[in-house]
Write a protein that holds these residues in place. Structure first.
Motif, PDB file in Angstrom:
ATOM      1  N   SER A  24       0.825  -1.197   0.000  1.00  0.00           N
ATOM      2  CA  SER A  24       0.000   0.000   0.000  1.00  0.00           C
ATOM      3  C   SER A  24       0.863   1.253   0.000  1.00  0.00           C
ATOM      4  N   ALA A  26      -0.417   3.986   1.289  1.00  0.00           N
ATOM      5  CA  ALA A  26      -1.033   4.797   2.344  1.00  0.00           C
ATOM      6  C   ALA A  26       0.016   5.214   3.362  1.00  0.00           C
ATOM      7  N   ARG A 198     -15.049   2.822   7.802  1.00  0.00           N
ATOM      8  CA  ARG A 198     -15.337   4.003   6.993  1.00  0.00           C
ATOM      9  C   ARG A 198     -16.832   4.331   6.985  1.00  0.00           C
ATOM     10  N   GLY A 241      -3.572   6.288   6.856  1.00  0.00           N
ATOM     11  CA  GLY A 241      -4.503   7.102   6.096  1.00  0.00           C
ATOM     12  C   GLY A 241      -4.534   6.669   4.650  1.00  0.00           C
ATOM     13  N   THR A 242      -5.736   6.591   4.102  1.00  0.00           N
ATOM     14  CA  THR A 242      -5.905   6.411   2.659  1.00  0.00           C
ATOM     15  C   THR A 242      -6.729   7.606   2.220  1.00  0.00           C
ATOM     16  N   SER A 243      -7.988   7.391   1.897  1.00  0.00           N
ATOM     17  CA  SER A 243      -8.887   8.525   1.682  1.00  0.00           C
ATOM     18  C   SER A 243      -9.470   8.996   3.008  1.00  0.00           C
ATOM     19  N   TRP A 244      -9.176   8.266   4.084  1.00  0.00           N
ATOM     20  CA  TRP A 244      -9.608   8.656   5.424  1.00  0.00           C
ATOM     21  C   TRP A 244      -8.606   8.078   6.426  1.00  0.00           C
ATOM     22  N   ASP A 245      -8.524   8.695   7.603  1.00  0.00           N
ATOM     23  CA  ASP A 245      -7.541   8.313   8.604  1.00  0.00           C
ATOM     24  C   ASP A 245      -8.170   7.448   9.691  1.00  0.00           C
TER      25      ASP A 245
END
Length: 336
Positions: A24, A26, A198, A241-245
């Motif tokens: 990943s 991330a 998420r 974190g990706t699109s959210w932490d």
């Protein structure tokens, strides 16, 4: 030759996905709990106690039929184009495990017609109605995502309803807190959501429970350390974190011997809490989740498929009704 056999039924794939984990990109912060150089398997802090009640939340979905919403044309004329639609059932529920035992606290079934057609209306059948749920998507993937979002919203509603029943005193008190917001009294329950957190990370005292792994989030040394965890041990907490932490950690559930990652799950909680709060939840997950781990002779996805979640899925699917009956009802409705 030494080899191991994955405990999961081959029909479910494997807990590590079908292929080698993909590294990943991330960002990951490793020193939330201990310095990066001090990473090692961790036991729960002495005195860590399980919560007074554990609420397991899960949802299931099923596409009953794929349909087309035709252009609105005057009677007797032939429609020249159509937009796709999904007629689907989805359900969410909560199993509460407390001093009174395990019981189904909430179970809600909904149906919907997911489509971008502006003139679409509710689909009414002899086996139930499918209210229109308009989306922007006109492709199968987008419609499926819209169905998944609706299921996620229903899971949040189910969690709120279960906590409204329970209050913050699972042994019988009647104090009521905001079930989906602040935690004014320091509740004694723990909410476990099957899957990533998420869209539900705002819920207090909540863990996301991820059974399968597709991505390698940790650097090589820390990733290799996951395979050395003993039953009930976890990695230190890290922030990712990706699109959210979120805060996260890996935990090995008790089970039979197997591959290095056998019985390993990834647990996560919200990034808005302090490191101390996240660490306390990680310790509590160790003394709580292992109690519900399944065994191979009872579950094809042992030990990751926790008993309350497996039972909840079966109960929800029964409540959704017979798929063949629902399909025939939709076919009949389409010709009238």
């Amino acid at each position: 030759m030494r080899f191991s056999v994955d405990a999961w039924d081959p029909g479910y794939g494997t807990s590590l996905g079908e292929e080698e984990l993909v590294e990943s990109s991330a960002p990951v912060v490793l020193d939330v709990e201990v310095p990066e150089s001090a990473w090692a398997p961790r036991d729960p802090a002495p005195g860590t106690a399980p919560p007074g009640a554990v609420l397991f939340v899960d949802g299931v979905r099923r596409v009953e039929a794929r349909a087309w919403i035709h252009d609105s044309v005057p009677p007797g004329e032939q429609a020249t184009s159509a937009l796709p639609a999904l007629c689907a059932s989805y359900a969410s529920g909560v199993v509460c495990c407390c001093a009174a035992g395990a019981h189904l606290a909430v179970a809600t079934v909904r149906r919907g017609t997911f489509t971008a057609a502006a003139h679409a209306g509710d689909v009414r059948t002899t086996a139930g109605d499918y209210p229109v749920r308009r989306t922007r998507a006109t492709d199968p993937v987008g419609l499926s995502l819209a169905l998944q979002r609706a299921l996620g919203e229903l899971e949040v509603e189910s969690a709120a309803a279960a906590r409204a029943q329970l209050g913050d005193h699972p042994t019988g008190g009647h104090h009521t807190a905001d079930p989906a917001g602040d935690d004014p009294a320091g509740g004694t329950d723990l909410l476990v959501v099957d899957g990533p957190l998420r869209g539900r990370q705002h819920l207090p005292r909540t863990l996301g429970f991820v059974k399968t792994h597709q991505s390698a989030y940790l650097p090589p040394r820390q990733h290799a350390m996951v395979g050395t965890l003993g039953p009930g041990q976890r990695t230190p907490v890290f922030l990712m974190g990706t699109s959210w932490d979120r805060h996260s950690w890996y935990l090995r559930l008790p089970g039979g011997p197997g591959a290095p990652w056998a019985g390993v799950v990834r647990v996560e909680c919200g990034a808005d809490m302090s490191a101390a709060e996240a660490i306390a939840l990680a310790d509590q997950s160790q003394v709580t989740l292992r109690r519900f781990a399944s065994t191979e002779f009872k579950d094809a996805r042992a030990p990751q498929n926790l008993y309350p979640i497996a039972g909840l899925e079966r109960a929800l699917r029964r409540r959704m009704g017979d798929p063949q009956l629902l399909y025939r009802a939709l076919r009949r409705a389409a010709v009238h």
